[in-house]
Design an enzyme around this catalytic site. Structure first.
Site, PDB file in Angstrom:
ATOM      1  N   ASP A  88       0.780  -1.347  -0.157  1.00  0.00           N
ATOM      2  CA  ASP A  88      -0.074   0.062  -0.123  1.00  0.00           C
ATOM      3  C   ASP A  88       0.857   1.439  -0.125  1.00  0.00           C
ATOM      4  O   ASP A  88       0.491   2.400  -0.562  1.00  0.00           O
ATOM      5  CB  ASP A  88      -0.967   0.161   1.310  1.00  0.00           C
ATOM      6  CG  ASP A  88      -1.850  -1.032   1.140  1.00  0.00           C
ATOM      7  OD1 ASP A  88      -2.787  -1.229   0.053  1.00  0.00           O
ATOM      8  OD2 ASP A  88      -2.226  -1.743   2.003  1.00  0.00           O
ATOM      9  N   LYS A  97      -1.071  -5.308   4.071  1.00  0.00           N
ATOM     10  CA  LYS A  97      -2.062  -5.888   4.963  1.00  0.00           C
ATOM     11  C   LYS A  97      -1.337  -6.465   5.947  1.00  0.00           C
ATOM     12  O   LYS A  97      -0.257  -7.207   6.077  1.00  0.00           O
ATOM     13  CB  LYS A  97      -2.771  -6.953   4.081  1.00  0.00           C
ATOM     14  CG  LYS A  97      -3.558  -7.783   4.864  1.00  0.00           C
ATOM     15  CD  LYS A  97      -5.038  -7.028   5.237  1.00  0.00           C
ATOM     16  CE  LYS A  97      -5.783  -7.930   5.930  1.00  0.00           C
ATOM     17  NZ  LYS A  97      -7.133  -7.371   6.366  1.00  0.00           N
TER      18      LYS A  97
END
Length: 270
Positions: free
Chosen positions: A196, A207
């Site tokens: 991300d 995650k």
């Protein structure tokens, strides 16, 4: 037709499996919104789109970069450096340009990543990533007859979606809960995750559970790869600004009543 409110609700509920899909739908939602409403003040409308998404998103850099380019468009228009007879069409062209840039990046990641995979390799992954899926698709297209290991990726259990998508490619998957990382990863030739955000010091935000996967790979000597392009780089980290963790509702972990003296920590990235 995906509109901005529905998109923001999905972002708030962490319904997206990866930044590729998140950005793709963000572009679609803004394009649909501006086509449907035909606002008189385009620039104010775009700023409203950006504010709405920022209010619900966690620090997922490709989406932040998308919003930044939208704001740059409005600022350049305000000072006259962005000259166009039809701002609405110019903004739609910008969105499509960003969409194509992302697709080209993912396509390159898929081709480069698949080169690491040999015929009949076992490949492990965690959570859901559009970039990792592109790597696996390329491996299948090249006839490499691979197998895979995947995991629940609690608390939202995105791994079940990954299980379904990998299986649909014709790849046999060994699937288990996150606590079985140390049992199911050994024997894999490599481990892929998406990202991300990536800081200037090389820290990868992905995650929750990805760090544990990296530790398991380190323990068993298995190469651990992050499938990401430069849209994941956080330029603010060059100035010392940390990438903030995103706290998620405790209800995603359990619906049980928790004693008042205790708490549940639910962080989406680590």
């Amino acid at each position: 037709m995906l509109r901005l409110k529905e998109y923001c609700d999905r972002v708030r509920d962490d319904a997206y499996g990866g930044s590729v899909e998140l950005v793709e739908d963000g572009i679609t939602a803004m394009a649909n919104e501006i086509r449907a409403t035909e606002p008189k003040d385009i620039m104010t409308e775009i700023e409203g789109y950006v504010d709405s998404v920022l209010a619900v998103t966690s620090p997922i850099l490709p989406l932040i970069h998308l919003l930044n380019r939208c704001m740059c468009f409005t600022e350049e228009s305000a000072v006259g450096t962005q000259k166009c007879s039809d701002p609405r069409e110019a903004f739609l062209e910008l969105l499509e340009e960003i969409r194509q840039e992302q697709r080209q990046c993912v396509d390159k990641i898929g081709k480069v990543g698949s080169r690491l995979i040999a015929r009949r390799d076992k490949v492990a992954t965690f959570s859901t990533s559009g970039s990792v899926m592109e790597i696996l698709k390329n491996a299948v297209t090249e006839g490499k007859e691979i197998t895979a290991a995947a995991f629940e990726a609690r608390p939202n259990s995105e791994g079940y979606r990954t299980l379904q998508e990998i299986s649909e490619l014709g790849i046999p998957v060994t699937f288990g809960c996150d606590a079985l990382l140390c049992k199911l990863v050994p024997g894999s030739k490599m481990f892929f995750i998406g990202a991300d955000a990536i800081s200037s010091t090389g820290e990868v935000y992905a995650k929750t559970g990805s760090y544990l996967a990296a530790l398991v790979c380190s323990e068993f000597g298995i190469p651990f790869y992050v499938a990401a392009d430069t849209s994941k780089f956080d330029p603010l980290s060059l100035l010392g600004f940390p990438i903030k963790d995103s706290l998620r509702p405790a209800s995603e972990v359990t619906d049980m009543d928790i004693p008042e003296i205790s708490e549940i920590i639910n962080i989406s990235l680590n």
